[in-house]
Design a protein around this motif. Structure first.
Motif, PDB file in Angstrom:
ATOM      1  N   ARG A  30       0.824  -1.196   0.000  1.00 17.80           N
ATOM      2  CA  ARG A  30       0.000   0.000   0.000  1.00 17.80           C
ATOM      3  C   ARG A  30       0.870   1.263   0.000  1.00 17.80           C
ATOM      4  N   GLY A  31       0.544   2.231  -0.845  1.00 15.33           N
ATOM      5  CA  GLY A  31       1.242   3.510  -0.848  1.00 15.33           C
ATOM      6  C   GLY A  31       2.521   3.532  -1.661  1.00 15.33           C
ATOM      7  N   LEU A 184       1.209  12.222 -11.257  1.00 17.47           N
ATOM      8  CA  LEU A 184       1.260  10.926 -10.574  1.00 17.47           C
ATOM      9  C   LEU A 184       1.985  11.036  -9.232  1.00 17.47           C
ATOM     10  N   ASN A 185       3.117  11.744  -9.238  1.00 19.28           N
ATOM     11  CA  ASN A 185       3.864  11.947  -7.993  1.00 19.28           C
ATOM     12  C   ASN A 185       3.015  12.595  -6.923  1.00 19.28           C
ATOM     13  N   LYS A 186       2.256  13.595  -7.347  1.00 16.77           N
ATOM     14  CA  LYS A 186       1.418  14.332  -6.410  1.00 16.77           C
ATOM     15  C   LYS A 186       0.349  13.414  -5.802  1.00 16.77           C
ATOM     16  N   LEU A 187      -0.253  12.579  -6.679  1.00 14.68           N
ATOM     17  CA  LEU A 187      -1.271  11.643  -6.202  1.00 14.68           C
ATOM     18  C   LEU A 187      -0.689  10.707  -5.156  1.00 14.68           C
ATOM     19  N   ASN A 188       0.536  10.241  -5.442  1.00 11.85           N
ATOM     20  CA  ASN A 188       1.177   9.293  -4.544  1.00 11.85           C
ATOM     21  C   ASN A 188       1.508   9.939  -3.201  1.00 11.85           C
ATOM     22  N   GLN A 189       2.010  11.178  -3.261  1.00 11.74           N
ATOM     23  CA  GLN A 189       2.448  11.817  -2.033  1.00 11.74           C
ATOM     24  C   GLN A 189       1.296  12.403  -1.229  1.00 11.74           C
ATOM     25  N   GLU A 190       0.363  13.066  -1.928  1.00  7.88           N
ATOM     26  CA  GLU A 190      -0.688  13.772  -1.191  1.00  7.88           C
ATOM     27  C   GLU A 190      -1.858  12.875  -0.829  1.00  7.88           C
ATOM     28  N   GLU A 191      -2.120  11.864  -1.678  1.00  2.69           N
ATOM     29  CA  GLU A 191      -3.307  11.039  -1.389  1.00  2.69           C
ATOM     30  C   GLU A 191      -2.947   9.586  -1.109  1.00  2.69           C
TER      31      GLU A 191
END
Ligand SMILES: Nc1ncnc2c1ncn2[C@@H]1O[C@H](COP(=O)(O)OP(=O)(O)O)[C@@H](O)[C@H]1O
Ligand SMILES: [Mg+2]
Lengths: 221, 415
Positions: A30-31, A184-191
């Motif tokens: 996960r994550g 994509l990076n933002k999605l991974n880090q923020e959400e």
């Protein structure tokens, strides 16, 4: 959250038999943000499709949250794809007959929610990928980069736990590729969205936490 | 969910304008023909005024005599003497009526010429048939037997002959005698030969001597109708009539056998078409049924084909929908709804066209007093036909497509 064990995939046609994957083992946590690399034809897409429940392996076990998917019914599989997974394809696969916002709404059509909240979520997703000005356009009126952003909006609109992206930047120039990578990076880090990305690009891959390398259907380390 | 299906379907149909147009054209044309055929069949065979009791009515409309050497009389109808003596006396029917076929006569009123189809009947005629009386009444048993000068006319004759004036109580001249109009009925189509006429008068005024001892013939041709109390009594009536035939006394030695039958409307019709010697209705019904099936099958196969290729073309869309959570059932639902909508629209167009065309036929007076109408039964049948087309032509292709793995659908393969 997704575990592949001793996966094998064989394509049989009338004359030839292609072994696309053999003895693939992989555990995605996960994550995570991981990338799959390898030369063309080595089985990357096949692997991603099996992970995303779009295809069945010839041998081996796919588990989602420790449950074997092989015994799931068509309805259960559909519900899992809908709730858990967001797919981004190299060739976008937008529906040309539908407007941008209607394309983005597709995953929400298979959930019970009102038309207005569907519209609201779709517009929010388009906003996240920076496309809020073109919601009424049709895919044929957009550039490649814009189309891929619509495809990403569609993948994220239902807030899936995992995004599977098959060469999302493959058809784009490096500037647009970088923009997609930022999203994509933002999605991974923020959400904390789990992301698996197939890519040819060493620079993009190096930005991810883990790289899986395939050669001729087998994993190499 | 259904509302979503509807929305998607309408969007898709609007986007694929050419396909939608072609499908609609094909569907409308097929359904139009089907509706017209149904309406024609209903008009000719269906129970409708004045023949509301066709299902329990038998008729004797033909007759032949055979001689010892196999020669045949030039019939082709039973005489009034025969009908009176051997048919009117039957016990099993609830009511028995005899009357003539219609006969064209010319009459004048203030030097204006009128052509009228007249028919001689008894009073039972109006018991078996359900004429809709706009004014007045039919004549009674007593009116007929005591030769009272009374007649029943149709709506059209009231308008033409009496020119909008009061008809009831006024006189009308028919074949040199004056009659008082006692009833006005709705026009009846000439395709309904048993009830049809412009003017009906008591058979006691017939120029043909009714008591002349002969078994066949008699201008202008006579027939009998028998009403069964219940449809199940029909075989018993037929049986009694056959027994009666065995008792017939032949007026001369020449003839040895009578060929006639008490038949239902469908039986009589198929005999007229020479489909069956005995006037058995089954061959007619079977032929109609086979024609119907062929008629429905060809366009259905065609539609399945159109839909199959259309759905295959949209295989990538199906792949996308599957990848994002559509189940096979949902997809089948979507395509079926799409098809049902397009067939219903096609059906609506066909229905409107059919109403228009039938209206033109009705008002063209091509066939006297023909009145093709689209009643609720035809409408309902058409609706069922439309739904059948929609479902059948959508389910199979959709089912086939929905069973693909999402990747295969995305790749556009149809294996
Ligand atoms: N539907 C198919 N039928 C036959 N062979 C296939 C099919 N899909 C993929 N393959 C073969 O499987 C191998 C792996 O394909 P793929 O997973 O698409 O590779 P990649 O995505 O790494 O380029 C290739 O040799 C390809 O030709
Ligand atoms: Mg690939």
């Amino acid at each position: 959250m997704i575990r592949l064990s001793t996966i094998e995939k064989v394509y049989r046609t009338a004359k030839i038999e292609t072994i696309a994957l053999k003895d693939v083992n992989l555990h995605i946590k996960r994550g995570e943000f991981l990338s799959i690399m390898g030369p063309s034809g080595c089985g990357k897409s096949t692997m991603l499709n099996i992970m995303g429940l779009l295809d069945q392996p010839s041998q081996g076990v796919v588990e989602i949250d420790s449950e074997h998917v092989a015994k799931f019914s068509d309805r259960k599989l559909a519900r899992l794809r809908n709730a858990m997974i967001g797919f981004v394809f190299q060739s976008y696969h937008l529906i040309n007959d539908l407007s941008v916002v209607d394309n983005v709404e597709i995953p929400l059509l298979y959930r019970s929610m009102s038309g207005s909240s569907r519209r609201k979520l779709a517009l929010e997703a388009l906003d996240k990928v920076g496309l809020n000005a073109r919601t009424r356009h049709f895919p044929s009126q957009l550039s490649g980069g814009q189309r891929q952003r619509v495809a990403i909006a569609r993948a994220i609109v239902g807030s899936p736990q995992i995004i599977l992206a098959d060469e999302p930047t493959g058809n784009l120039d490096s500037v647009m590729g970088a923009e997609i990578m930022d999203i994509l990076n933002k999605l991974n880090q923020e959400e904390q969205t789990t992301i698996v990305m197939v890519t040819h690009d060493e620079i993009l891959a190096s930005q991810t936490q883990r790289i899986i390398r395939l050669f001729d259907g087998s994993q190499v380390n | 969910m259904l509302i979503n299906y509807l929305k998607i379907a309408i969007k898709v149909l609007l986007r694929h304008k050419l396909f939608t147009f072609i499908s609609l054209f094909g569907i409308s044309l097929t359904l139009l023909i089907l509706i017209m055929v149904t309406s024609l069949l209903d008009h000719t065979f269906g129970s409708q005024p004045p023949e509301l009791k066709l299902d329990r009515t038998l008729s004797i409309t033909m007759g032949l005599l055979t001689s010892k050497d196999g020669g045949q009389s030039n019939g082709p109808v039973m005489s009034p003497y025969f009908l009176k003596k051997y048919v009117k006396s039957l016990k099993t029917p609830e009511v028995v009526s005899m009357s003539s076929f219609h006969n064209r006569v010319i009459t004048y009123k203030n030097r204006t010429k009128f052509r009228l189809d007249i028919k001689y009947t008894d009073s039972e005629f109006f018991e078996i048939l359900d004429f809709n009386f706009l004014e007045g009444n039919p004549y009674s048993l007593n009116d007929v037997s005591s030769r009272r000068n009374v007649i029943v006319i149709n709506q059209n004759t009231r308008e033409q002959y009496f020119d909008g004036e009061e008809a009831i109580g006024n006189t009308m001249e028919v074949e040199g005698e004056k009659f008082r109009v006692i009833g006005v009925v709705e026009n009846c189509s000439i395709l309904r030969i048993m009830p049809y006429a412009d003017v009906w008068l008591p058979l006691t005024f017939s120029k043909t001597p009714l008591d002349e001892v002969t078994l066949i013939g008699g201008f202008p041709g006579w027939f009998a109708m028998m009403l069964a109390t219940d449809e199940s009594d029909i075989p018993a009536i037929k049986k009694e009539f056959q027994n009666q035939l065995a008792l017939v006394e032949y007026p001369d030695d020449k003839w040895v056998e009578i060929k006639t039958a008490a038949s239902t409307y469908a039986e009589a019709f198929s005999r007229n078409l020479r489909l069956s010697e005995e006037g058995n209705a089954k061959p007619l019904l079977i032929i109609l049924f086979i024609l119907m099936i062929l008629f429905m099958l060809l366009p259905t196969i065609n539609l399945v084909n159109i839909n199959l290729s259309r759905i295959m073309e949209r295989s990538s869309e199906i792949g996308v929908r599957k990848a994002f959570g559509a189940s096979s059932l949902t997809l089948v639902g979507q395509f079926v709804v799409e098809n049902v909508i397009i067939t219903l629209i096609g059906g609506a167009i066909a229905l409107i066209l059919a109403i228009g065309i039938l209206e033109i036929i009705n008002s063209s007076s091509l066939i006297p007093y023909v009145n093709f109408s689209l009643n609720y039964r035809i409408f309902f049948n058409s609706l069922v036909i439309c739904l059948f087309f929609g479902l059948f032509s959508g389910v199979y292709p959709a089912f086939k497509m929905s069973r693909l793995q999402p990747v295969d659908a995305l790749r556009g393969e149809s294996s």
